[in-house]
Design a protein around this motif. Structure first.
Motif, PDB file in Angstrom:
ATOM      1  N   TRP A  90      18.225  23.360  29.674  1.00  0.00           N
ATOM      2  CA  TRP A  90      17.190  22.578  28.987  1.00  0.00           C
ATOM      3  C   TRP A  90      16.184  23.552  28.385  1.00  0.00           C
ATOM      4  O   TRP A  90      15.696  24.440  29.071  1.00  0.00           O
ATOM      5  N   GLU A  92      12.913  25.341  27.272  1.00  0.00           N
ATOM      6  CA  GLU A  92      11.588  25.368  27.876  1.00  0.00           C
ATOM      7  C   GLU A  92      10.543  25.832  26.867  1.00  0.00           C
ATOM      8  O   GLU A  92      10.872  26.431  25.841  1.00  0.00           O
ATOM      9  N   PHE A 140      20.510  12.373  32.770  1.00  0.00           N
ATOM     10  CA  PHE A 140      19.246  11.635  32.703  1.00  0.00           C
ATOM     11  C   PHE A 140      19.448  10.151  32.971  1.00  0.00           C
ATOM     12  O   PHE A 140      18.580   9.496  33.559  1.00  0.00           O
ATOM     13  N   ASP A 168       8.334  18.802  24.219  1.00  0.00           N
ATOM     14  CA  ASP A 168       8.088  19.293  25.564  1.00  0.00           C
ATOM     15  C   ASP A 168       7.796  18.171  26.555  1.00  0.00           C
ATOM     16  O   ASP A 168       7.401  18.432  27.683  1.00  0.00           O
ATOM     17  N   SER A 170       8.687  14.915  29.084  1.00  0.00           N
ATOM     18  CA  SER A 170       9.751  14.675  30.054  1.00  0.00           C
ATOM     19  C   SER A 170      10.707  13.604  29.539  1.00  0.00           C
ATOM     20  O   SER A 170      10.351  12.803  28.664  1.00  0.00           O
ATOM     21  N   GLN A 172      11.548  10.925  30.997  1.00  0.00           N
ATOM     22  CA  GLN A 172      10.941   9.617  31.276  1.00  0.00           C
ATOM     23  C   GLN A 172       9.972   9.213  30.168  1.00  0.00           C
ATOM     24  O   GLN A 172       9.988   8.062  29.703  1.00  0.00           O
ATOM     25  N   GLU A 173       9.131  10.159  29.747  1.00  0.00           N
ATOM     26  CA  GLU A 173       8.171   9.875  28.678  1.00  0.00           C
ATOM     27  C   GLU A 173       8.904   9.619  27.364  1.00  0.00           C
ATOM     28  O   GLU A 173       8.515   8.750  26.571  1.00  0.00           O
ATOM     29  N   LYS A 174       9.959  10.391  27.147  1.00  0.00           N
ATOM     30  CA  LYS A 174      10.750  10.224  25.920  1.00  0.00           C
ATOM     31  C   LYS A 174      11.332   8.818  25.848  1.00  0.00           C
ATOM     32  O   LYS A 174      11.302   8.173  24.790  1.00  0.00           O
TER      33      LYS A 174
END
Length: 208
Positions: A90, A92, A140, A168, A170, A172-174
């Motif tokens: 992933w 960074e 995911f 950047d 997470s 979950q936020e995406k």
């Protein structure tokens, strides 16, 4: 990756189908024009990439598209050719695998320009959830039930998640941002995202 079954719970009405038809036309016209005017940028930075590190100018990677259909995304290479010698990773923030030229083209999103070709081919749209790799999509979805809801529409070069959190954020936020986009599909939202994306290109916010 097999076509996810629960993506089918998104059933779009006739009004949305008309929206998708016009969106496809807009995608084609914008991408063809965009590819023509940015060709000098691709050539210049392609030369810089070649001069800085050995390897191909373009980076091709399998991603998961609408309804779980895999396709190959096209980008300008921003990492060394051995970036994943230890397996899939992933990306960074301040990733050490990114080259000097790579850091600049990622910050300004120049590395994404070749994806106009993916849009022309029909694999992607200008606006939509960013496509993930098959490995990460499955991972995911196990960790975040419903993550594959993002596959209900074509993936995009840019999206609501990118202009509201960058690359950047997470998974979950995406998913939260992408669900908002899918539930509120309209041209005003698309244009708003495109305008915000242009601003991001000049500020470099959200780059990894």
């Amino acid at each position: 990756m097999h076509t996810p079954k629960n993506v089918d719970r998104y059933s779009f009405d006739e009004k949305k189908k008309i929206y998708f038809a016009f969106k496809r036309l807009f995608d084609l016209l914008f991408s063809i024009f965009g590819l023509i005017i940015t060709m000098p940028v691709i050539l210049v930075f392609g030369l810089f990439i070649k001069l800085e590190t050995p390897g191909p100018v373009f980076f091709i990677q399998e991603r998961v598209g609408q309804n779980g259909r895999n396709f190959n995304v096209l980008k300008l290479r921003s990492m060394g050719v051995d970036a994943e010698k230890n397996g899939a990773q992933w990306a960074e923030k301040n990733d050490p695998r990114v080259t000097k030229i790579g850091a600049f083209i990622r910050k300004t999103r120049i590395d994404e320009i070749p994806q106009f070709i993916n849009v022309i081919k029909g694999d992607m749209s200008l606006v939509g959830p960013r496509p993930e790799r098959p490995l990460f999509t499955e991972q995911f979805n196990k960790e975040i039930p419903g993550f594959i809801d993002r596959l209900a529409v074509k993936p995009g070069i840019t999206g609501w998640a990118q202009v509201n959190g960058g690359y950047d954020i997470s998974p979950q936020e995406k998913l939260i941002h992408d669900r908002y986009y899918i539930n509120n599909l309209n041209f005003v939202l698309d244009i708003n995202i495109i305008i915000k994306t242009i601003k991001v290109c000049f500020t470099g916010s959200g780059a990894r």
